[in-house]
Design a protein around this motif. Structure first.
Motif, PDB file in Angstrom:
ATOM      1  N   LYS A 215      -3.906   9.476   1.548  1.00 25.30           N
ATOM      2  CA  LYS A 215      -4.464  10.233   0.430  1.00 25.30           C
ATOM      3  C   LYS A 215      -3.505  11.339  -0.010  1.00 25.30           C
ATOM      4  O   LYS A 215      -2.713  11.851   0.769  1.00 25.30           O
ATOM      5  CB  LYS A 215      -5.819  10.823   0.814  1.00 25.30           C
ATOM      6  CG  LYS A 215      -6.908   9.766   0.993  1.00 25.30           C
ATOM      7  CD  LYS A 215      -8.257  10.408   1.210  1.00 25.30           C
ATOM      8  CE  LYS A 215      -9.361   9.353   1.330  1.00 25.30           C
ATOM      9  NZ  LYS A 215     -10.697   9.968   1.543  1.00 25.30           N
ATOM     10  N   ARG A 216      -3.611  11.710  -1.270  1.00 28.20           N
ATOM     11  CA  ARG A 216      -2.785  12.757  -1.846  1.00 28.20           C
ATOM     12  C   ARG A 216      -3.444  14.119  -1.672  1.00 28.20           C
ATOM     13  O   ARG A 216      -4.671  14.246  -1.652  1.00 28.20           O
ATOM     14  CB  ARG A 216      -2.566  12.517  -3.351  1.00 28.20           C
ATOM     15  CG  ARG A 216      -1.962  11.172  -3.721  1.00 28.20           C
ATOM     16  CD  ARG A 216      -0.526  11.058  -3.233  1.00 28.20           C
ATOM     17  NE  ARG A 216       0.349  12.103  -3.729  1.00 28.20           N
ATOM     18  CZ  ARG A 216       1.147  11.972  -4.797  1.00 28.20           C
ATOM     19  NH1 ARG A 216       1.152  10.853  -5.508  1.00 28.20           N
ATOM     20  NH2 ARG A 216       1.941  12.969  -5.161  1.00 28.20           N
TER      21      ARG A 216
ATOM     22  N   ASP B 250       0.805  16.519   1.173  1.00 29.18           N
ATOM     23  CA  ASP B 250       0.811  15.474   0.150  1.00 29.18           C
ATOM     24  C   ASP B 250       1.703  14.312   0.560  1.00 29.18           C
ATOM     25  O   ASP B 250       2.885  14.271   0.248  1.00 29.18           O
ATOM     26  CB  ASP B 250       1.278  16.054  -1.190  1.00 29.18           C
ATOM     27  CG  ASP B 250       1.179  15.040  -2.331  1.00 29.18           C
ATOM     28  OD1 ASP B 250       0.413  14.063  -2.187  1.00 29.18           O
ATOM     29  OD2 ASP B 250       1.874  15.231  -3.341  1.00 29.18           O
ATOM     30  N   ARG B 251       1.165  13.404   1.321  1.00 30.62           N
ATOM     31  CA  ARG B 251       1.808  12.156   1.710  1.00 30.62           C
ATOM     32  C   ARG B 251       3.239  12.361   2.221  1.00 30.62           C
ATOM     33  O   ARG B 251       4.194  11.855   1.639  1.00 30.62           O
ATOM     34  CB  ARG B 251       1.792  11.169   0.540  1.00 30.62           C
ATOM     35  CG  ARG B 251       0.404  10.690   0.182  1.00 30.62           C
ATOM     36  CD  ARG B 251       0.428   9.812  -1.073  1.00 30.62           C
ATOM     37  NE  ARG B 251       1.299   8.660  -0.881  1.00 30.62           N
ATOM     38  CZ  ARG B 251       1.703   7.861  -1.882  1.00 30.62           C
ATOM     39  NH1 ARG B 251       1.315   8.103  -3.110  1.00 30.62           N
ATOM     40  NH2 ARG B 251       2.475   6.832  -1.630  1.00 30.62           N
TER      41      ARG B 251
ATOM     42  N   ALA C 186      -4.836   7.636   5.840  1.00 27.95           N
ATOM     43  CA  ALA C 186      -5.246   6.748   4.746  1.00 27.95           C
ATOM     44  C   ALA C 186      -4.308   6.853   3.549  1.00 27.95           C
ATOM     45  O   ALA C 186      -4.486   6.151   2.550  1.00 27.95           O
ATOM     46  CB  ALA C 186      -6.676   7.070   4.326  1.00 27.95           C
TER      47      ALA C 186
ATOM     48  N   VAL D  95      -4.037  16.567   0.650  1.00 32.28           N
ATOM     49  CA  VAL D  95      -5.068  16.819   1.666  1.00 32.28           C
ATOM     50  C   VAL D  95      -4.934  18.267   2.137  1.00 32.28           C
ATOM     51  O   VAL D  95      -3.847  18.706   2.522  1.00 32.28           O
ATOM     52  CB  VAL D  95      -4.927  15.852   2.853  1.00 32.28           C
ATOM     53  CG1 VAL D  95      -6.048  16.092   3.860  1.00 32.28           C
ATOM     54  CG2 VAL D  95      -4.934  14.406   2.369  1.00 32.28           C
TER      55      VAL D  95
ATOM     56  N   ASP E 139      -7.732  11.313   6.514  1.00 31.08           N
ATOM     57  CA  ASP E 139      -7.257  11.279   5.121  1.00 31.08           C
ATOM     58  C   ASP E 139      -5.735  11.136   5.059  1.00 31.08           C
ATOM     59  O   ASP E 139      -5.198  10.438   4.202  1.00 31.08           O
ATOM     60  CB  ASP E 139      -7.691  12.548   4.381  1.00 31.08           C
ATOM     61  CG  ASP E 139      -9.185  12.565   4.076  1.00 31.08           C
ATOM     62  OD1 ASP E 139      -9.822  11.496   4.172  1.00 31.08           O
ATOM     63  OD2 ASP E 139      -9.711  13.649   3.747  1.00 31.08           O
TER      64      ASP E 139
ATOM     65  N   GLU F 131       0.837  -1.193   0.000  1.00 30.70           N
ATOM     66  CA  GLU F 131       0.000   0.000   0.000  1.00 30.70           C
ATOM     67  C   GLU F 131       0.874   1.246   0.000  1.00 30.70           C
ATOM     68  O   GLU F 131       2.079   1.179   0.207  1.00 30.70           O
ATOM     69  CB  GLU F 131      -0.906   0.001   1.236  1.00 30.70           C
ATOM     70  CG  GLU F 131      -1.922  -1.139   1.263  1.00 30.70           C
ATOM     71  CD  GLU F 131      -2.812  -1.055   2.490  1.00 30.70           C
ATOM     72  OE1 GLU F 131      -2.680  -0.081   3.247  1.00 30.70           O
ATOM     73  OE2 GLU F 131      -3.632  -1.962   2.675  1.00 30.70           O
ATOM     74  N   SER F 132       0.240   2.370  -0.263  1.00 35.79           N
ATOM     75  CA  SER F 132       0.973   3.632  -0.185  1.00 35.79           C
ATOM     76  C   SER F 132       1.432   3.856   1.245  1.00 35.79           C
ATOM     77  O   SER F 132       0.822   3.369   2.199  1.00 35.79           O
ATOM     78  CB  SER F 132       0.077   4.794  -0.629  1.00 35.79           C
ATOM     79  OG  SER F 132      -1.062   4.873   0.200  1.00 35.79           O
TER      80      SER F 132
END
Length: 328
Positions: free
Chosen positions: A178-179, A202-203, A176, A181, A173, A95-96
């Motif tokens: 997500k990009r 961003d992550r 999770a 946010v 987010d 996963e990311s």
């Protein structure tokens, strides 16, 4: 005056004192834990990172923040290893990455912003965590217009003055993976959330979340529904601590310095305090401390201290004298 964290954590030498969930280090003992962690900041960079009325020296970075940086490097590596082990167990595809989130809490005027910026600068220079972001929960305060509507302007900074649901969605987010946010932005100059302005996360490898009440537990719902705490998203948390009378002195001193600097800006929400007499400004600072910040400290901020992973206790000179690390 009781300035000692050991006494604050263990007020009586009873059996309970030996069962404390914290291991307390004197400054000099904690400094030895730096080992070979390299110093990657210059004195000039440290000066730029400190906040108004919160002096910090290069020696403080070496003694306190380099050992903390080393500890966090071990924790982040262990968390990454656990994540990979779980993926193998689940026979799941990779996963990311999931950002490691660090919460920083403490009273007004204790120096949270300086600590957050110093940690960000140190952690961003690790080879395995090049991307470190920082957000403050000030952006998740309700706008002043909404606080006025609800009669909460004198409760600004209290738990009820935050849009907690939006903050929880933001952290959810982030966790999770997500990009891009978005988080709202707060201006201390205008003393309000800036309409339409956001910061994008961003992550990152590490996200630092700084705020008064980030360790505050949510009110448990009566219907049995599952509502997370903000701190549920944290992998590690730091509480900046100081004696109440010391915090009072720092707050008033900072207010009076701002009166001669930022308050003079025509856009400043506190512009009116720049033109009053020194005595009137001092009275206002004392009123704001006693009616708002002291109440919030006693009722909401200080009770969360024991929920932290690490407590940094400051003395009168802003120097961290003791460190308490939660036992695993």
């Amino acid at each position: 005056m009781n300035h000692m964290l050991t006494d604050a954590l263990n007020p009586m030498p009873t059996l309970e004192a030996h069962l404390s969930p914290f291991r307390v280090f004197r400054r000099e003992d904690w400094a030895k834990l730096r080992a070979d962690t390299p110093l990657t900041l210059t004195g000039e960079e440290v000066m730029r990172l400190q906040s108004l009325n919160d002096p910090i020296s290069l020696e403080e970075v070496v003694a306190i923040y380099l050992p903390l940086s080393r500890l966090l490097s071990l924790y982040v590596a262990a968390t990454q290893g656990l994540f990979k082990a779980t993926q193998r167990f689940l026979l799941a595809e990779q996963e990311s990455k999931v950002p490691y989130i660090i919460g920083i809490a403490g009273s007004v005027a204790v120096g949270k912003s300086t600590t957050a910026r110093i940690l960000k600068a140190l952690l961003a220079r690790w080879p395995n965590t090049p991307k470190v972001d920082l957000v403050t929960t000030d952006g998740f305060l309700y706008p002043n217009a909404e606080l006025e509507r609800q009669g909460l302007m004198e409760r600004k900074g209290f738990p009820e003055s935050y849009d907690t649901q939006t903050l929880l969605r933001f952290l959810g987010d982030i966790k999770a993976g997500k990009r891009n946010v978005s988080a709202p932005v707060y201006s201390h100059l205008v003393y309000d959330v800036v309409p339409g302005e956001t910061t994008v996360v961003d992550r990152p490898d590490i996200l630092i979340v700084e705020g008064l009440n980030v360790l505050q537990p949510a009110r448990l719902p009566r219907d049995g529904s599952d509502i997370p705490f903000v701190s549920d998203f944290f992998d590690f948390s730091v509480y900046l601590d100081a004696a109440e009378d010391v915090l009072h002195e720092w707050y008033v001193s900072r207010f009076m310095r701002l009166r001669d600097t930022a308050f003079r800006d025509p856009q400043s929400y506190f512009r009116k305090y720049a033109s009053v007499s020194e005595g009137e400004a001092l009275q206002m600072a004392e009123r704001l401390w006693s009616r708002i910040n002291l109440v919030n400290l006693r009722d909401n901020v200080l009770p969360t201290r024991r929920r932290a992973s690490l407590i940094l206790h400051k003395g009168e000179s802003h120097r961290i004298e003791e460190v308490a690390l939660r036992r695993l």
